[in-house]
Design a protein around this motif. Structure first.
Motif, PDB file in Angstrom:
ATOM      1  N   ILE A  22     -30.308 -19.161 -27.053  1.00  0.00           N
ATOM      2  CA  ILE A  22     -30.664 -17.782 -26.731  1.00  0.00           C
ATOM      3  C   ILE A  22     -30.804 -16.990 -28.027  1.00  0.00           C
ATOM      4  CG2 ILE A  22     -30.114 -15.735 -25.369  1.00  0.00           C
ATOM      5  CD1 ILE A  22     -30.508 -18.352 -23.763  1.00  0.00           C
ATOM      6  N   CYS A  23     -32.020 -16.541 -28.296  1.00  0.00           N
ATOM      7  CA  CYS A  23     -32.313 -15.720 -29.478  1.00  0.00           C
ATOM      8  C   CYS A  23     -32.242 -14.255 -29.060  1.00  0.00           C
ATOM      9  CB  CYS A  23     -33.699 -16.076 -30.006  1.00  0.00           C
ATOM     10  SG  CYS A  23     -34.294 -15.004 -31.321  1.00  0.00           S
ATOM     11  N   TYR A  24     -31.311 -13.497 -29.629  1.00  0.00           N
ATOM     12  CA  TYR A  24     -31.103 -12.108 -29.215  1.00  0.00           C
ATOM     13  C   TYR A  24     -30.515 -11.315 -30.364  1.00  0.00           C
ATOM     14  CZ  TYR A  24     -26.217 -13.518 -29.044  1.00  0.00           C
ATOM     15  OH  TYR A  24     -24.969 -13.995 -29.386  1.00  0.00           O
ATOM     16  N   CYS A  25     -30.617 -10.000 -30.304  1.00  0.00           N
ATOM     17  CA  CYS A  25     -29.923  -9.139 -31.257  1.00  0.00           C
ATOM     18  C   CYS A  25     -28.722  -8.506 -30.554  1.00  0.00           C
ATOM     19  CB  CYS A  25     -30.855  -8.078 -31.840  1.00  0.00           C
ATOM     20  SG  CYS A  25     -31.527  -6.950 -30.639  1.00  0.00           S
ATOM     21  N   GLN A  26     -27.790  -7.991 -31.324  1.00  0.00           N
ATOM     22  CA  GLN A  26     -26.514  -7.539 -30.774  1.00  0.00           C
ATOM     23  C   GLN A  26     -26.673  -6.443 -29.720  1.00  0.00           C
ATOM     24  OE1 GLN A  26     -23.447  -8.891 -31.254  1.00  0.00           O
ATOM     25  NE2 GLN A  26     -24.561 -10.468 -32.369  1.00  0.00           N
TER      26      GLN A  26
ATOM     27  N   VAL B  60     -25.120 -19.791 -41.705  1.00  0.00           N
ATOM     28  CA  VAL B  60     -25.820 -19.372 -40.494  1.00  0.00           C
ATOM     29  C   VAL B  60     -27.174 -20.059 -40.363  1.00  0.00           C
ATOM     30  CG1 VAL B  60     -26.907 -17.417 -39.327  1.00  0.00           C
ATOM     31  CG2 VAL B  60     -24.653 -17.147 -40.354  1.00  0.00           C
ATOM     32  N   TRP B  61     -27.960 -20.086 -41.435  1.00  0.00           N
ATOM     33  CA  TRP B  61     -29.309 -20.618 -41.346  1.00  0.00           C
ATOM     34  C   TRP B  61     -29.295 -22.125 -41.101  1.00  0.00           C
ATOM     35  CZ3 TRP B  61     -31.420 -16.302 -40.596  1.00  0.00           C
ATOM     36  CH2 TRP B  61     -31.068 -15.175 -41.340  1.00  0.00           C
ATOM     37  N   THR B  62     -28.351 -22.832 -41.723  1.00  0.00           N
ATOM     38  CA  THR B  62     -28.278 -24.284 -41.559  1.00  0.00           C
ATOM     39  C   THR B  62     -27.937 -24.666 -40.126  1.00  0.00           C
ATOM     40  OG1 THR B  62     -27.582 -24.584 -43.857  1.00  0.00           O
ATOM     41  CG2 THR B  62     -27.117 -26.392 -42.340  1.00  0.00           C
ATOM     42  N   ILE B  63     -26.896 -24.043 -39.579  1.00  0.00           N
ATOM     43  CA  ILE B  63     -26.480 -24.434 -38.226  1.00  0.00           C
ATOM     44  C   ILE B  63     -27.442 -23.904 -37.164  1.00  0.00           C
ATOM     45  CG2 ILE B  63     -24.052 -24.683 -38.828  1.00  0.00           C
ATOM     46  CD1 ILE B  63     -23.488 -21.974 -37.679  1.00  0.00           C
TER      47      ILE B  63
ATOM     48  N   SER C  25     -34.830  -7.427 -36.400  1.00  0.00           N
ATOM     49  CA  SER C  25     -33.779  -8.394 -36.729  1.00  0.00           C
ATOM     50  C   SER C  25     -34.325  -9.540 -37.564  1.00  0.00           C
ATOM     51  CB  SER C  25     -33.149  -8.938 -35.442  1.00  0.00           C
ATOM     52  OG  SER C  25     -32.303 -10.032 -35.717  1.00  0.00           O
ATOM     53  N   ASP C  26     -33.805  -9.701 -38.782  1.00  0.00           N
ATOM     54  CA  ASP C  26     -34.212 -10.825 -39.641  1.00  0.00           C
ATOM     55  C   ASP C  26     -33.810 -12.167 -39.040  1.00  0.00           C
ATOM     56  OD1 ASP C  26     -33.487  -8.988 -42.705  1.00  0.00           O
ATOM     57  OD2 ASP C  26     -35.327  -9.107 -41.510  1.00  0.00           O
ATOM     58  N   ALA C  27     -32.617 -12.202 -38.415  1.00  0.00           N
ATOM     59  CA  ALA C  27     -32.138 -13.449 -37.818  1.00  0.00           C
ATOM     60  C   ALA C  27     -33.045 -13.879 -36.674  1.00  0.00           C
ATOM     61  CB  ALA C  27     -30.705 -13.282 -37.324  1.00  0.00           C
TER      62      ALA C  27
ATOM     63  N   ASP D 135     -36.162 -13.040 -36.228  1.00  0.00           N
ATOM     64  CA  ASP D 135     -37.458 -13.403 -36.795  1.00  0.00           C
ATOM     65  C   ASP D 135     -37.438 -14.845 -37.300  1.00  0.00           C
ATOM     66  OD1 ASP D 135     -40.179 -12.590 -37.805  1.00  0.00           O
ATOM     67  OD2 ASP D 135     -39.238 -13.064 -39.728  1.00  0.00           O
ATOM     68  N   PHE D 136     -36.372 -15.222 -38.013  1.00  0.00           N
ATOM     69  CA  PHE D 136     -36.240 -16.588 -38.517  1.00  0.00           C
ATOM     70  C   PHE D 136     -36.173 -17.587 -37.376  1.00  0.00           C
ATOM     71  CE2 PHE D 136     -34.880 -20.149 -40.974  1.00  0.00           C
ATOM     72  CZ  PHE D 136     -33.903 -20.779 -40.224  1.00  0.00           C
ATOM     73  N   GLN D 137     -35.342 -17.305 -36.372  1.00  0.00           N
ATOM     74  CA  GLN D 137     -35.169 -18.227 -35.254  1.00  0.00           C
ATOM     75  C   GLN D 137     -36.475 -18.445 -34.500  1.00  0.00           C
ATOM     76  OE1 GLN D 137     -31.995 -16.443 -32.975  1.00  0.00           O
ATOM     77  NE2 GLN D 137     -30.536 -16.602 -34.685  1.00  0.00           N
ATOM     78  N   THR D 138     -37.205 -17.351 -34.262  1.00  0.00           N
ATOM     79  CA  THR D 138     -38.464 -17.451 -33.521  1.00  0.00           C
ATOM     80  C   THR D 138     -39.504 -18.261 -34.291  1.00  0.00           C
ATOM     81  OG1 THR D 138     -38.040 -15.292 -32.494  1.00  0.00           O
ATOM     82  CG2 THR D 138     -40.303 -16.127 -32.410  1.00  0.00           C
ATOM     83  N   LYS D 139     -39.677 -17.950 -35.556  1.00  0.00           N
ATOM     84  CA  LYS D 139     -40.681 -18.666 -36.354  1.00  0.00           C
ATOM     85  C   LYS D 139     -40.309 -20.130 -36.526  1.00  0.00           C
ATOM     86  CE  LYS D 139     -42.371 -14.572 -38.785  1.00  0.00           C
ATOM     87  NZ  LYS D 139     -42.410 -13.814 -40.051  1.00  0.00           N
ATOM     88  N   PHE D 140     -39.019 -20.417 -36.664  1.00  0.00           N
ATOM     89  CA  PHE D 140     -38.592 -21.805 -36.793  1.00  0.00           C
ATOM     90  C   PHE D 140     -38.887 -22.576 -35.513  1.00  0.00           C
ATOM     91  CE2 PHE D 140     -36.299 -25.204 -38.727  1.00  0.00           C
ATOM     92  CZ  PHE D 140     -35.634 -25.854 -37.705  1.00  0.00           C
TER      93      PHE D 140
END
Length: 288
Positions: free
Chosen positions: A157-161, A196-199, A222-224, A226-231
């Motif tokens: 689940i990709c979400y912001c706080q 965070v990025w590795t796991i 959210s940078d996090a 954005d990273f999760q979605t693009k990955f």
């Protein structure tokens, strides 16, 4: 939990063990208002629901199924054994007698699934994964066994706080109902102390079949996220395996992210389709 004999352990088995077919059959017995036998309303009273709550259930397509879902979500007393006791308390032993074989079969399957999860897969060390097992890639979630198999999920689940309240609702609707999906929610399932990025990349690529992206105005900042979605998108060009599912649950003032516009959206903001929202999302996540 010991599950060797359903007859002995049924009192301890959570209600989640009952499959959709049994719940629907219970509805066939209890949904019709009956002047000579107790119906779903009497069962609801025995479960501790209030008069107003019971009146609201009248609008449900199957009051019995909805009642079981909510009882399961809100009560630690929601077990198969307690349900059977309630049916006997309201003098519906006929239901217990008719459905007991099906209920026992569901309990047996539930216990078998628990046993399989508890047993690590048999592996020969020499032919283990070709990917090196580095310390940061195992023992990263609550249910990981550093010496055994990693914990696997149906969806990340990709979400912001700021959207965490909706994530709670998602957990209730997808994990604590008959769908029995297993979601990877970072704040709940990931152990602290690792990069965070590795796991995150490990979870998305190797541990989760799919990723649900909770889209909101805050998500866009959210940078996090954005990273999760693009990955995740990089792992499935053209969405060939339906790996990424965008979800919109509230109205937005900012434009929808352009990189996701080619994907089919699960939209919770449209009142006319809300009744189908969780069913569509659950079935998409349950695909092989």
């Amino acid at each position: 939990m010991a599950c060797a004999d359903p007859e002995l352990d049924v009192a301890k088995i959570p209600l989640i063990a009952l499959n959709v077919s049994v719940r629907k059959k219970l509805g066939l017995y209890l949904n019709p208002k009956n002047t000579v036998a107790a119906d779903w309303m009497a069962v609801a009273e025995a479960m501790g629901f209030t008069y107003l709550e019971i009146k609201n259930y009248e609008a449900a397509r199957s009051p019995t199924v909805k009642l079981l879902e909510d009882w399961q979500a809100r009560s630690t007393d929601a077990t198969v054994g307690r349900l059977l006791s309630i049916l006997e308390e309201v003098e519906r032993k006929d239901i217990v007698e008719d459905l007991r074989p099906l209920i026992d079969e569901d309990v047996r399957k539930y216990c078998e699934s628990l046993k399989k999860k508890a047993e690590p897969p048999v592996q020969v060390h020499e032919v283990d994964s070709c990917v090196p097992r580095t310390p940061e890639r195992f023992g990263i979630t609550l249910e990981d066994d550093p010496e055994g198999a990693p914990e696997l999920f149906d969806a990340f689940i990709c979400y912001c706080q700021s959207d965490f309240e909706f994530v709670h609702e998602m957990i209730k609707e997808l994990e604590q109902t008959e769908y029995r999906l297993k979601l990877c929610v970072f704040d709940r399932d990931v152990l602290p102390g690792s990069c965070v990025w590795t796991i995150t990349s490990e979870l998305i690529e190797k541990r989760c079949k799919r990723m649900v992206v909770v889209i909101s105005d805050e998500y866009l900042d959210s940078d996090a996220c954005d990273f999760q979605t693009k990955f995740a998108l990089s792992l499935c060009p053209g969405a060939r395996n339906k790996r990424l599912i965008p979800v919109v649950y509230k109205s937005m003032t900012k434009p929808f992210p352009s990189i996701l516009r080619f994907l089919t959206i699960c939209d919770y903001t449209r009142p006319c389709t809300q009744a189908w929202f969780w069913v569509r999302l659950a079935k998409a996540l349950a695909l092989p």
